[in-house]
Design a protein around this motif. Structure first.
Motif, PDB file in Angstrom:
ATOM      1  N   GLU A  41       0.846  -1.188   0.000  1.00 12.01           N
ATOM      2  CA  GLU A  41       0.000   0.000   0.000  1.00 12.01           C
ATOM      3  C   GLU A  41       0.880   1.236   0.000  1.00 12.01           C
ATOM      4  N   GLU A  42       0.693   2.034  -1.033  1.00 13.72           N
ATOM      5  CA  GLU A  42       1.456   3.270  -1.099  1.00 13.72           C
ATOM      6  C   GLU A  42       0.853   4.290  -0.146  1.00 13.72           C
ATOM      7  N   PRO A  43       1.683   5.041   0.539  1.00 15.38           N
ATOM      8  CA  PRO A  43       1.147   6.042   1.473  1.00 15.38           C
ATOM      9  C   PRO A  43       0.294   7.063   0.746  1.00 15.38           C
ATOM     10  N   ALA A  44      -0.832   7.426   1.383  1.00 16.43           N
ATOM     11  CA  ALA A  44      -1.740   8.390   0.763  1.00 16.43           C
ATOM     12  C   ALA A  44      -1.051   9.733   0.625  1.00 16.43           C
ATOM     13  N   THR A  45      -1.236  10.317  -0.530  1.00 15.86           N
ATOM     14  CA  THR A  45      -0.637  11.627  -0.788  1.00 15.86           C
ATOM     15  C   THR A  45      -1.640  12.713  -0.460  1.00 15.86           C
ATOM     16  N   GLU A  46      -1.291  13.575   0.488  1.00 19.72           N
ATOM     17  CA  GLU A  46      -2.198  14.649   0.869  1.00 19.72           C
ATOM     18  C   GLU A  46      -2.163  15.748  -0.179  1.00 19.72           C
ATOM     19  N   GLU A  47      -3.356  16.151  -0.585  1.00 18.41           N
ATOM     20  CA  GLU A  47      -3.449  17.252  -1.533  1.00 18.41           C
ATOM     21  C   GLU A  47      -3.123  18.546  -0.812  1.00 18.41           C
ATOM     22  N   PRO A  48      -2.242  19.360  -1.362  1.00 15.11           N
ATOM     23  CA  PRO A  48      -1.930  20.636  -0.701  1.00 15.11           C
ATOM     24  C   PRO A  48      -3.153  21.525  -0.657  1.00 15.11           C
ATOM     25  N   GLU A  49      -3.343  22.182   0.486  1.00  8.61           N
ATOM     26  CA  GLU A  49      -4.485  23.070   0.621  1.00  8.61           C
ATOM     27  C   GLU A  49      -4.323  24.270  -0.300  1.00  8.61           C
ATOM     28  N   ALA A  50      -5.411  24.605  -0.949  1.00  9.04           N
ATOM     29  CA  ALA A  50      -5.368  25.745  -1.864  1.00  9.04           C
ATOM     30  C   ALA A  50      -5.214  27.029  -1.071  1.00  9.04           C
ATOM     31  N   GLU A  51      -4.268  27.821  -1.481  1.00  6.88           N
ATOM     32  CA  GLU A  51      -4.055  29.086  -0.799  1.00  6.88           C
ATOM     33  C   GLU A  51      -5.113  30.085  -1.235  1.00  6.88           C
ATOM     34  N   GLU A  52      -5.628  30.773  -0.238  1.00  6.29           N
ATOM     35  CA  GLU A  52      -6.617  31.783  -0.557  1.00  6.29           C
ATOM     36  C   GLU A  52      -5.920  32.966  -1.207  1.00  6.29           C
ATOM     37  N   SER A  53      -6.437  33.362  -2.339  1.00  4.57           N
ATOM     38  CA  SER A  53      -5.838  34.496  -3.037  1.00  4.57           C
ATOM     39  C   SER A  53      -6.428  35.788  -2.508  1.00  4.57           C
ATOM     40  N   ASP A  54      -5.536  36.718  -2.250  1.00  2.00           N
ATOM     41  CA  ASP A  54      -5.989  38.023  -1.772  1.00  2.00           C
ATOM     42  C   ASP A  54      -6.379  38.872  -2.978  1.00  2.00           C
ATOM     43  N   THR A  55      -7.652  38.869  -3.262  1.00  2.00           N
ATOM     44  CA  THR A  55      -8.128  39.652  -4.397  1.00  2.00           C
ATOM     45  C   THR A  55      -8.636  40.981  -3.882  1.00  2.00           C
ATOM     46  N   GLY A  56      -7.947  42.057  -4.234  1.00  2.00           N
ATOM     47  CA  GLY A  56      -8.360  43.382  -3.792  1.00  2.00           C
ATOM     48  C   GLY A  56      -9.629  43.817  -4.497  1.00  2.00           C
ATOM     49  N   LEU A  57     -10.392  44.654  -3.829  1.00  2.00           N
ATOM     50  CA  LEU A  57     -11.607  45.183  -4.432  1.00  2.00           C
ATOM     51  C   LEU A  57     -11.246  46.170  -5.533  1.00  2.00           C
ATOM     52  N   ALA A  58     -12.096  46.223  -6.531  1.00  2.00           N
ATOM     53  CA  ALA A  58     -11.858  47.144  -7.637  1.00  2.00           C
ATOM     54  C   ALA A  58     -11.973  48.582  -7.145  1.00  2.00           C
ATOM     55  N   ASN A  59     -11.136  49.447  -7.672  1.00  5.11           N
ATOM     56  CA  ASN A  59     -11.166  50.858  -7.298  1.00  5.11           C
ATOM     57  C   ASN A  59     -12.475  51.478  -7.782  1.00  5.11           C
ATOM     58  N   PRO A  60     -13.301  52.006  -6.855  1.00  8.39           N
ATOM     59  CA  PRO A  60     -14.595  52.558  -7.276  1.00  8.39           C
ATOM     60  C   PRO A  60     -14.480  53.920  -7.950  1.00  8.39           C
ATOM     61  N   TRP A  61     -13.287  54.537  -7.888  1.00  7.73           N
ATOM     62  CA  TRP A  61     -13.102  55.869  -8.446  1.00  7.73           C
ATOM     63  C   TRP A  61     -12.679  55.795  -9.912  1.00  7.73           C
ATOM     64  N   THR A  62     -13.241  56.694 -10.715  1.00 10.36           N
ATOM     65  CA  THR A  62     -12.874  56.815 -12.121  1.00 10.36           C
ATOM     66  C   THR A  62     -12.214  58.171 -12.328  1.00 10.36           C
ATOM     67  N   GLU A  63     -10.957  58.147 -12.767  1.00  8.40           N
ATOM     68  CA  GLU A  63     -10.253  59.411 -12.996  1.00  8.40           C
ATOM     69  C   GLU A  63     -10.761  60.055 -14.280  1.00  8.40           C
ATOM     70  N   SER A  64     -10.923  61.358 -14.242  1.00  4.14           N
ATOM     71  CA  SER A  64     -11.496  62.062 -15.387  1.00  4.14           C
ATOM     72  C   SER A  64     -10.959  63.493 -15.409  1.00  4.14           C
ATOM     73  N   ASP A  65     -11.724  64.395 -16.022  1.00  2.47           N
ATOM     74  CA  ASP A  65     -11.401  65.821 -15.988  1.00  2.47           C
ATOM     75  C   ASP A  65     -12.636  66.562 -15.491  1.00  2.47           C
ATOM     76  N   ARG A  66     -12.554  67.878 -15.456  1.00  2.00           N
ATOM     77  CA  ARG A  66     -13.659  68.655 -14.890  1.00  2.00           C
ATOM     78  C   ARG A  66     -14.955  68.413 -15.655  1.00  2.00           C
ATOM     79  N   GLU A  67     -14.876  68.390 -16.982  1.00  3.21           N
ATOM     80  CA  GLU A  67     -16.077  68.177 -17.793  1.00  3.21           C
ATOM     81  C   GLU A  67     -16.620  66.760 -17.610  1.00  3.21           C
ATOM     82  N   GLY A  68     -15.718  65.772 -17.496  1.00  3.63           N
ATOM     83  CA  GLY A  68     -16.162  64.393 -17.312  1.00  3.63           C
ATOM     84  C   GLY A  68     -16.865  64.185 -15.985  1.00  3.63           C
ATOM     85  N   VAL A  69     -16.353  64.826 -14.925  1.00  3.97           N
ATOM     86  CA  VAL A  69     -16.990  64.731 -13.611  1.00  3.97           C
ATOM     87  C   VAL A  69     -18.362  65.394 -13.637  1.00  3.97           C
ATOM     88  N   LEU A  70     -18.460  66.539 -14.299  1.00  7.86           N
ATOM     89  CA  LEU A  70     -19.745  67.232 -14.411  1.00  7.86           C
ATOM     90  C   LEU A  70     -20.764  66.369 -15.144  1.00  7.86           C
TER      91      LEU A  70
END
Length: 200
Positions: A41-70
């Protein structure tokens, strides 16, 4: 006579020898099956635990100009003529308009957002050392201040300060906010500055 017995004896021995050779001993032992190959019997191979990926939240701000903001929010944000590094942006989900700039070696931010009554929309989170409800040009308002000095308390160069002024324009149904951060602010009255700049 002796010769005769000798011949007889030899004949008897020869017969016994032949008889012995003709008798076979049967092997009655039951043949054993070969041992089965051991199962390794071959020793059972443990599956490595999946690392949680740190997914940052999307930036809610949109860069523009004065006319675009208006166009995106309906708010027209002007800045002083001496402002440098001017950056316009907006948050579409909250209809918040923003402009940030540098003036007199301090960081400035001016924001406007539709709200139900006066709110703190500055985005500044400090343990305020002073808070005051006030009135600016007939608008309900509040002023907040924070001061930190990690060096010589008498040396203004070691000081970091933040001031925030929020006011509510009932006609627009929106809160306005101006904040300044950086070194010591000597003799600045945000209420007077905001009234001259944005309440005319």
């Amino acid at each position: 006579m002796r010769r005769t017995w000798l011949l007889v004896g030899m004949s008897v021995m020869l017969m016994l020898s032949v008889s012995a050779c003709g008798t076979k001993t049967e092997n009655t032992a039951t043949p054993q099956a070969p041992d089965a190959e051991p199962v390794i019997e071959e020793p059972a191979t443990e599956e490595p635990e999946a690392e949680e990926s740190d997914t940052g939240l999307a930036n809610p701000w949109t860069e523009s100009d004065r006319e675009g903001v208006l166009a995106a929010t309906g708010f027209d944000l002007n800045v002083p003529d001496e402002a440098e590094n001017v950056v316009y942006s907006y948050m579409e989900a909250d209809k918040m308009a923003q402009v940030s700039y540098v003036m007199n070696n301090h960081d400035w931010t001016y924001r406007v957002q539709p709200t139900d009554g006066l709110q703190d929309i500055s985005g500044m989170y400090y343990e305020w050392v002073a808070e005051e409800d006030t009135n600016v040009a007939n608008h309900e308002a509040e002023i907040k201040a924070y001061v930190e000095n990690n060096g010589d308390p008498d040396n203004l160069d070691d000081m970091f300060s933040v001031q925030v002024l929020n006011w509510y324009d009932a006609t627009e149904g929106a809160t306005h906010s101006v904040s300044i951060s950086g070194g010591a602010v000597d003799g600045l009255d945000l209420s007077v500055y905001a009234e001259d700049m944005w309440m005319k």
